[in-house]
Design a protein around this motif. Structure first.
Motif, mmCIF file in Angstrom:
data_model
loop_
_atom_site.group_PDB
_atom_site.id
_atom_site.type_symbol
_atom_site.label_atom_id
_atom_site.label_comp_id
_atom_site.label_asym_id
_atom_site.label_seq_id
_atom_site.Cartn_x
_atom_site.Cartn_y
_atom_site.Cartn_z
ATOM 1 N N ASN A 87 0.836 -1.211 0.000
ATOM 2 C CA ASN A 87 0.000 0.000 0.000
ATOM 3 C C ASN A 87 0.869 1.260 0.000
ATOM 4 N N GLY A 88 2.126 1.114 -0.454
ATOM 5 C CA GLY A 88 3.049 2.240 -0.399
ATOM 6 C C GLY A 88 3.208 3.017 -1.679
ATOM 7 N N HIS A 89 2.282 2.820 -2.637
ATOM 8 C CA HIS A 89 2.384 3.525 -3.921
ATOM 9 C C HIS A 89 1.361 4.656 -3.946
ATOM 10 N N LEU A 90 1.869 5.884 -4.031
ATOM 11 C CA LEU A 90 1.002 7.063 -3.988
ATOM 12 C C LEU A 90 0.876 7.689 -5.376
ATOM 13 N N ARG A 91 -0.061 8.606 -5.515
ATOM 14 C CA ARG A 91 -0.228 9.304 -6.790
ATOM 15 C C ARG A 91 1.040 10.061 -7.180
ATOM 16 N N VAL A 92 1.770 10.562 -6.187
ATOM 17 C CA VAL A 92 2.988 11.299 -6.509
ATOM 18 C C VAL A 92 4.044 10.364 -7.117
ATOM 19 N N HIS A 93 4.070 9.103 -6.705
ATOM 20 C CA HIS A 93 4.968 8.129 -7.328
ATOM 21 C C HIS A 93 4.563 7.892 -8.784
ATOM 22 N N ALA A 108 7.093 3.463 -20.168
ATOM 23 C CA ALA A 108 6.785 3.429 -18.737
ATOM 24 C C ALA A 108 8.082 3.440 -17.939
ATOM 25 N N ALA A 109 7.948 3.642 -16.630
ATOM 26 C CA ALA A 109 9.104 3.650 -15.731
ATOM 27 C C ALA A 109 8.666 3.112 -14.376
ATOM 28 N N LEU A 110 9.646 2.662 -13.597
ATOM 29 C CA LEU A 110 9.403 2.124 -12.264
ATOM 30 C C LEU A 110 10.446 2.717 -11.324
ATOM 31 N N VAL A 111 10.000 3.291 -10.190
ATOM 32 C CA VAL A 111 10.950 3.904 -9.265
ATOM 33 C C VAL A 111 11.419 2.891 -8.220
ATOM 34 N N PHE A 112 12.703 3.004 -7.856
ATOM 35 C CA PHE A 112 13.335 2.153 -6.849
ATOM 36 C C PHE A 112 13.904 3.033 -5.738
ATOM 37 N N SER A 113 14.255 2.414 -4.626
ATOM 38 C CA SER A 113 14.776 3.173 -3.487
ATOM 39 C C SER A 113 16.182 3.697 -3.712
ATOM 40 N N SER A 114 16.950 3.056 -4.590
ATOM 41 C CA SER A 114 18.318 3.493 -4.883
ATOM 42 C C SER A 114 18.765 2.934 -6.221
ATOM 43 N N PRO A 285 7.212 9.805 0.105
ATOM 44 C CA PRO A 285 6.511 10.731 -0.793
ATOM 45 C C PRO A 285 7.218 12.073 -0.954
ATOM 46 N N ALA A 286 7.923 12.537 0.079
ATOM 47 C CA ALA A 286 8.654 13.798 -0.042
ATOM 48 C C ALA A 286 9.734 13.699 -1.101
ATOM 49 N N VAL A 287 10.425 12.555 -1.156
ATOM 50 C CA VAL A 287 11.480 12.348 -2.153
ATOM 51 C C VAL A 287 10.885 12.307 -3.553
#
Length: 415
Positions: A87-93, A108-114, A285-287
């Motif tokens: 449940n950690g995927h927000l609209r900002v992501h 398309a793209a997929l974001v990762f932590s690093s 979400p801030a990042v």
């Protein structure tokens, strides 16, 4: 324990011995504490300095609109609270991924932590036992570790040597399975660009998949149509020729995290099988909000890239006049090869005393005998700051040469 058997060293003894050896070899690493992110001005352990060691190539880490976006994003929650799939995927992501896809010209793209997580996750998902991964010997540690952990047959080739790459592709073809070619677009310690057009041609010939790590290319180079897409776009490669594109958001974008961009099928596949995505808490979400704002600033302020190119050219002209042993690099990464670990540490300490923070890079980060100062330029540097660094470099090297000529041993002191 068998009577009379030699006792083994304790953990504490082992750690101290290995640390002492690293100190003796001039390879000991220490953390420098800054009061805030360089702008490029910084307070380092309480001392005012100008930083030429940051990857903030466009000066966005301190951009007021980027910081304001992060602050606004923090109102969505201090953290994502769970993995993206739970449940950690927000609209900002989602908005950030759409912006990345548009900037890179991918579906398309997929974001990762690093960036480390992105490379390990993508490689491990795409290949495994029975497959091959072909890598440049100077690839970033995350690509090297991704190759090791994938359990695929790992084949390496000499840096940017196309003959060696072709031989490894022929070997991979004989072994069977799928073949992934993984390279840095811009090499983080040398600053040079991979010959991507030729690499892509060989990949087509041998049916290999090309993965380009754009950590140091994204945001600072690209094509006329995709000005921030990175080195693959600058080399004229299409999405089919470079189907797996990885980039980071902690360098030119001035934030944190990373992404993989490609076809919708690739991104859906990674969402299912990239373990470093599936089993990691989502990006804060801030990042995500800060990175989204940074990409928007990149798009509407091309003068930052022009200023960066001017700064690189100014530094290289001055270094040439001083006869400094620079690598052949047109990127913001300008390595000054000195070879000896102790020499590198001594020059870095001398520069610090003169008010300039420069990275001292030694093995195992770089091959033995190639220790260097890793000087990085930013659009935020002024001409006067660049000229000041050049003057300090000239003076520091002159001091070292004079000491050597007098037979005085120069040992590194703490930065």
């Amino acid at each position: 324990m068998t009577s009379g058997a030699p006792s083994k060293p304790t953990l504490a003894e082992t750690l101290q011995a290995r640390l002492a050896e690293r100190r003796q070899r001039g390879l000991y690493r220490q953390i420098k504490t800054l009061d805030e992110a360089p702008s490029p001005h910084a307070l380092v352990d309480g001392r005012p300095m100008v930083a030429f060691s940051s990857n903030d190539y466009l000066g966005l880490a301190r951009h007021p609109q980027v910081i304001a976006a992060q602050q606004q994003g923090a109102r969505l929650g201090a953290g994502a609270t769970a993995s993206h799939l739970v449940n950690g995927h927000l609209r900002v992501h989602e908005a950030l991924q759409e912006e990345i896809a548009a900037a890179t010209g991918r579906e398309a793209a997929l974001v990762f932590s690093s960036g480390y997580a992105a490379n390990l996750g993508a490689i491990g998902a795409l290949i495994g036992r029975g497959d091959c991964i072909v890598s440049d010997k100077l690839n970033h540690a995350s690509l090297i570790d991704g190759a090791r952990l994938s359990r695929a047959e790992s084949l390496r080739f000499a840096h940017s040597d196309m003959g060696a790459l072709e031989r490894q592709l022929q070997r991979a073809q004989s072994l069977g399975g799928n073949t992934l070619v993984a390279v840095d677009g811009v090499y983080s310690m040398d600053g040079d660009c991979a010959p991507l057009a030729e690499i892509a041609r060989l990949c087509r010939r041998y049916g290999a998949w090309l993965m380009v790590d754009e950590a140091h290319g994204f945001g600072v180079m690209g094509s006329e149509a995709r000005p921030i897409a990175g080195s693959a776009a600058a080399a004229g490669l299409s999405a089919d020729e470079a189907p797996v594109l990885m980039g980071t958001l902690g360098k030119a974008a001035g934030n944190a995290g990373a992404f993989v961009a490609g076809s919708r099928a690739l991104i859906d596949y990674l969402l299912q099988f990239a373990r470093t995505y599936v089993y990691t808490t989502g990006m804060p979400p801030a990042v995500a909000a800060g990175a989204l704002a940074a990409l928007q600033v990149m798009a509407r302020e091309p003068e930052r890239r022009r200023q960066l190119r001017d700064n690189v050219a100014r530094f290289r002209r001055g270094a040439g006049q001083l006869g400094l042993p620079l690598c052949d690099s047109a990127s913001p990464i300008q390595p000054l090869l000195l070879g000896c670990e102790h020499t590198v540490m001594s020059i870095a300490a001398e520069l610090a005393a003169r008010g300039y923070l420069v990275g001292a890079i030694r093995p195992p980060t770089v091959p033995a005998g190639t220790a260097r100062l890793r000087i990085t330029l930013s659009a935020a540097h002024s001409g006067a700051e660049i000229d000041g660094l050049l003057e300090a470099l000239g003076a520091s090297l002159a001091t070292l040469r004079s000491a050597a000529a007098a037979g005085i041993e120069v040992r590194p002191h703490a930065l």
